[in-house]
Design an enzyme around this catalytic site. Structure first.
Site, PDB file in Angstrom:
ATOM      1  CB  CYS A 168      -0.888  -0.153   1.260  1.00 39.97           C
ATOM      2  SG  CYS A 168      -2.249   1.289   1.417  1.00 39.97           S
ATOM      3  CG  ASP A 225      -6.226  -0.666  -5.690  1.00 41.18           C
ATOM      4  OD1 ASP A 225      -6.764   0.114  -5.263  1.00 41.18           O
ATOM      5  OD2 ASP A 225      -5.211  -1.024  -5.429  1.00 41.18           O
ATOM      6  CG  HIS A 257      -5.583  -1.038  -2.067  1.00 43.69           C
ATOM      7  ND1 HIS A 257      -4.401  -0.761  -2.764  1.00 43.69           N
ATOM      8  CD2 HIS A 257      -5.067  -0.613  -0.770  1.00 43.69           C
ATOM      9  CE1 HIS A 257      -3.621   0.261  -2.214  1.00 43.69           C
ATOM     10  NE2 HIS A 257      -3.958   0.092  -0.772  1.00 43.69           N
TER      11      HIS A 257
END
Length: 288
Positions: A168, A225, A257
């Site tokens: 991330c 995502d 994600h």
């Protein structure tokens, strides 16, 4: 040992109950912002055969807290810098370090916000992003990673076999570090942002720095995502190829994600396991 058996040994099947997770995570300073927890998928890696601990690294402008995990025996260990999600070095990031240690690596996760604040004090993501994460300069982060890499040999790390992986927020940092450190042998970026609006603290994004990338990079992304458009991922693929860089980019069609975050509902076991297998293969392919 074949690849399937090896992967199973590095991704233990032990699971935590929700109560066990909360006790463990609270002790590790886990931010409540990441609830709800998916108790059915939370992976716990034990410390059997490992040397683990908390330490500090002298950066010259403060003591940088780090968590490390390594095989109990061995010297000149290949080293992996593990870069946190936006939530800091909580139990999941520590567990990832232990998984890497089980695979033979010295894994070190530095607390990269330590000068600006403590992610444990935030109870919602919006405030965490605005009041803390957005105030952490890229230059500071890259310098602290350099200091962490320089500290690694004191724990048995081999300075000639250095890699980085991040998730991330840390995925973006992984790309930046691959453009920053010429000593880096390999990088693996998990769903790291590739483009954005520049600012004084964040002057460049990975797509701006393709020509400067010095290490082979594996990028792992999810087609679903909502924060990282597939168009950006394809743009990075095209730019890396045009610049003749060593890279591979994998896009998992059914993943969004944070598909490796096994403590959250975003976790997708298939892509997570495949990504982990690809990461280990990438590190070994490039001498780490």
């Amino acid at each position: 040992m074949n690849e399937t058996a090896e992967l199973e040994s590095l991704l233990p099947a032990a699971r935590l109950t929700r109560r066990d997770f909360i006790v463990t995570a609270t002790a590790a300073g886990f931010a409540l912002a990441v609830q709800p927890v998916s108790a059915q998928t939370m992976i716990h890696t034990d410390e059997l055969g490992l040397r683990t601990g908390d330490a500090t690294v002298d950066t010259g402008s403060g003591e940088l807290p780090v968590y490390f995990a390594a095989p109990a025996e061995g010297k000149a260990l290949p080293t992996v810098l593990v870069v946190q999600e936006i939530f800091g070095v909580h139990e999941h990031i520590r567990d990832l370090c232990r998984r890497l240690a089980k695979a033979g690596y010295l894994a070190i996760a530095p607390e990269l916000y330590f000068r600006q604040g403590d992610a444990r004090k935030y109870d919602n993501i919006a405030d965490l992003l605005a009041d803390l994460v957005a105030k952490v300069p890229d230059a500071q982060v890259l310098s602290d990673l350099d200091k962490t890499a320089a500290w690694a040999p004191t724990q048995g790390g081999d300075p000639g076999r250095l890699a980085i992986t991040g998730f991330c927020w840390g995925g973006r940092i992984t790309w930046l570090y691959a453009a920053h450190n010429p000593a880096l042998k390999a990088a693996v970026a998990w769903y790291g942002r590739l483009d954005g609006v520049p600012s004084d603290l964040h002057p460049h994004h990975p797509l701006d720095l393709v020509d400067e990338i010095k290490a082979p990079v594996l990028g792992l992304y999810g087609a679903q995502d909502q924060g990282i458009p597939v168009d950006d991922v394809e743009a990075m693929r095209s730019a890396m190829a045009k610049a003749h860089k060593a890279f591979d980019i994998i896009i998992y069609p059914d993943a969004g994600h944070a598909f490796n975050a096994d403590y959250r509902p975003s976790y997708r076991e298939g892509p997570a396991r495949d990504g982990w297998k690809r990461m280990l293969a990438w590190l070994r392919q490039h001498g780490v």
